[in-house]
Motif scaffolding. Structure first.
Motif, PDB file in Angstrom:
ATOM      1  N   LEU A 132      20.478 -55.895   9.215  1.00 23.10           N
ATOM      2  CA  LEU A 132      21.432 -56.752   8.514  1.00 23.10           C
ATOM      3  C   LEU A 132      22.821 -56.651   9.143  1.00 23.10           C
ATOM      4  O   LEU A 132      23.521 -57.653   9.308  1.00 23.10           O
ATOM      5  CB  LEU A 132      21.507 -56.352   7.035  1.00 23.10           C
ATOM      6  N   LEU A 133      23.229 -55.428   9.495  1.00 26.33           N
ATOM      7  CA  LEU A 133      24.524 -55.251  10.150  1.00 26.33           C
ATOM      8  C   LEU A 133      24.573 -55.995  11.477  1.00 26.33           C
ATOM      9  O   LEU A 133      25.591 -56.602  11.832  1.00 26.33           O
ATOM     10  CB  LEU A 133      24.805 -53.764  10.365  1.00 26.33           C
ATOM     11  N   LYS A 134      23.480 -55.967  12.217  1.00 32.04           N
ATOM     12  CA  LYS A 134      23.426 -56.653  13.509  1.00 32.04           C
ATOM     13  C   LYS A 134      23.505 -58.172  13.369  1.00 32.04           C
ATOM     14  O   LYS A 134      23.876 -58.873  14.311  1.00 32.04           O
ATOM     15  CB  LYS A 134      22.132 -56.270  14.241  1.00 32.04           C
ATOM     16  N   ALA A 135      23.156 -58.668  12.184  1.00 31.35           N
ATOM     17  CA  ALA A 135      23.201 -60.112  11.952  1.00 31.35           C
ATOM     18  C   ALA A 135      24.593 -60.593  11.561  1.00 31.35           C
ATOM     19  O   ALA A 135      24.845 -61.802  11.510  1.00 31.35           O
ATOM     20  CB  ALA A 135      22.203 -60.494  10.861  1.00 31.35           C
ATOM     21  N   ALA A 136      25.502 -59.659  11.267  1.00 29.95           N
ATOM     22  CA  ALA A 136      26.848 -60.011  10.797  1.00 29.95           C
ATOM     23  C   ALA A 136      27.874 -59.902  11.923  1.00 29.95           C
ATOM     24  O   ALA A 136      27.605 -59.342  12.986  1.00 29.95           O
ATOM     25  CB  ALA A 136      27.233 -59.099   9.640  1.00 29.95           C
ATOM     26  N   GLN A 137      29.061 -60.457  11.647  1.00 26.12           N
ATOM     27  CA  GLN A 137      30.134 -60.434  12.651  1.00 26.12           C
ATOM     28  C   GLN A 137      31.277 -59.482  12.290  1.00 26.12           C
ATOM     29  O   GLN A 137      31.960 -58.960  13.170  1.00 26.12           O
ATOM     30  CB  GLN A 137      30.720 -61.845  12.832  1.00 26.12           C
ATOM     31  N   ILE A 138      31.514 -59.260  10.997  1.00 30.82           N
ATOM     32  CA  ILE A 138      32.632 -58.408  10.561  1.00 30.82           C
ATOM     33  C   ILE A 138      32.179 -57.553   9.383  1.00 30.82           C
ATOM     34  O   ILE A 138      31.487 -58.046   8.476  1.00 30.82           O
ATOM     35  CB  ILE A 138      33.857 -59.255  10.131  1.00 30.82           C
TER      36      ILE A 138
END
Length: 361
Positions: free
Chosen positions: A255-261
């Motif tokens: 999930l973190l890898k799918a986000a930008q900030i």
């Protein structure tokens, strides 16, 4: 060496995640870790430890409340089987010292928070000063935690050892992003991973989102007592299409890898493990300027004044609109993550365990 870790639950949280990541590493170092949890909810972290790493976990189906004093009797039966009993979080900090009376097993405690409500009450301050003396060693997960605990207990700095939390950096840096079909259309995904409690202050991030362009969204991972309160705020501000509540998830690295900030808007934190995880995932981190978080983020990520949604929105907007600034902050955050390798943390704790056991011989 056998070590029993006593913790309130194995639901989403920094201390809980720390056990999930570190106990398998202790096993590799010939330490036999087991867990007693006061809560009887068998969530994703419980399943990972039991099914993937074959770690024994005790919990009592009979006691519905984590504050049930009968836990003391259960813990007392277990204590003689272990060389070390390592306590994390309240009320284990009270139960274990009482349960260990007249038993020679070494007991230690890790303080994970800079503050709590008990410290403001004279009765609990006195009780803490008595029961905390029973621990053979007290650890703090950051300098800020150490400072506050030393002041609360009227101890010297040397009586509370700092061992920073750590993460498995590779698990986050090398993870593949999860596909989020309903969210993929947004230009920027802003994420926060934390329980919904007064401490975490998700509502400031929700209010800040309302001041950003409509092509940005926020993803919250976690649950808790104030989840419905935050959902009502989202509806009130008309942000239902831009805010997503995913609940408890076991695929946080993806999930973190799918986000930008990443944003951590807490009123206070002991350490801010989620910030380090986000840094290792190669994204910029924005956090409230409070002890615990500032120790990690200052000079690397971006800090904002607690509860100030206008300042948070402004600093988010700069990251979104200025690619050079975004990439500079992201690179600094990734570099900072390397300071918190979990292998270093585990090694430090094992050294302390060995020292304490030798001291008692």
């Amino acid at each position: 060496m056998k070590v029993l870790h006593v913790i309130t639950s194995l639901l989403l949280g920094g201390a809980e995640k720390l056990l999930v990541d570190s106990l398998p590493l202790y096993k590799k170092q010939k330490i036999q870790p087991e867990v007693y949890m006061l809560n009887n909810i068998k969530g994703p972290f419980y399943e990972v430890l039991v099914n993937e790493h074959n770690i024994k976990i005790y919990n009592s189906e009979k006691y519905k409340s984590v504050y049930d004093p009968r836990h003391i009797l259960q813990i007392r039966k277990l204590i003689p089987k272990y060389d070390i009993v390592h306590v994390h979080l309240f009320p284990g900090t009270y139960f274990v010292p009482i349960a260990s009376l007249f038993i020679k097993t070494t007991i230690v405690y890790t303080e994970h928070s800079t503050e709590n409500r008990r410290r403001k009450l004279l009765f609990f301050k006195c009780l803490d000063s008595v029961l905390y003396r029973k621990f053979d060693r007290i650890f703090a997960i950051s300098k800020g935690v150490q400072n506050n605990l030393v002041k609360h207990l009227n101890k010297k700095d040397s009586e509370v050892r700092v061992i920073n939390n750590g993460i498995n950096i590779g698990n986050y840096h090398n993870s593949k992003p999860v596909t989020l079909p309903k969210i993929a259309k947004y230009s920027n995904i802003i994420i926060q991973v934390s329980n919904f409690s007064k401490q975490k202050d998700q509502n400031t991030l929700i209010k800040a989102l309302g001041k950003l362009p409509k092509d940005n969204c926020v993803v919250f991972v976690g649950g808790g007592a104030l989840l419905e309160n935050s959902k009502k705020l989202v509806k009130l501000l008309g942000l239902e299409d831009q805010v997503f509540f995913l609940g408890y998830r076991s695929d946080v690295p993806a999930l973190l890898k799918a986000a930008q900030i990443y944003v951590q808007s807490s009123h206070y934190e002991g350490f801010g493990l989620s910030c380090v995880e986000a840094m290792a995932s190669n994204m910029p981190v924005i956090a409230s300027n409070v002890r615990g978080l500032s120790e990690i983020v200052n000079g690397y990520g971006v800090l904002f004044s607690p509860s100030n949604e206008q300042e948070l929105a402004s600093k988010l907007n700069r990251l979104i609109k200025d690619p050079e600034h975004y990439n500079t902050v992201r690179a600094k955050c990734l570099d900072r993550a390397n300071d918190f390798a979990i292998e270093k943390m585990v090694s430090n704790y094992i050294s302390e365990y060995n020292y304490l056991l030798q001291e008692k011989e």
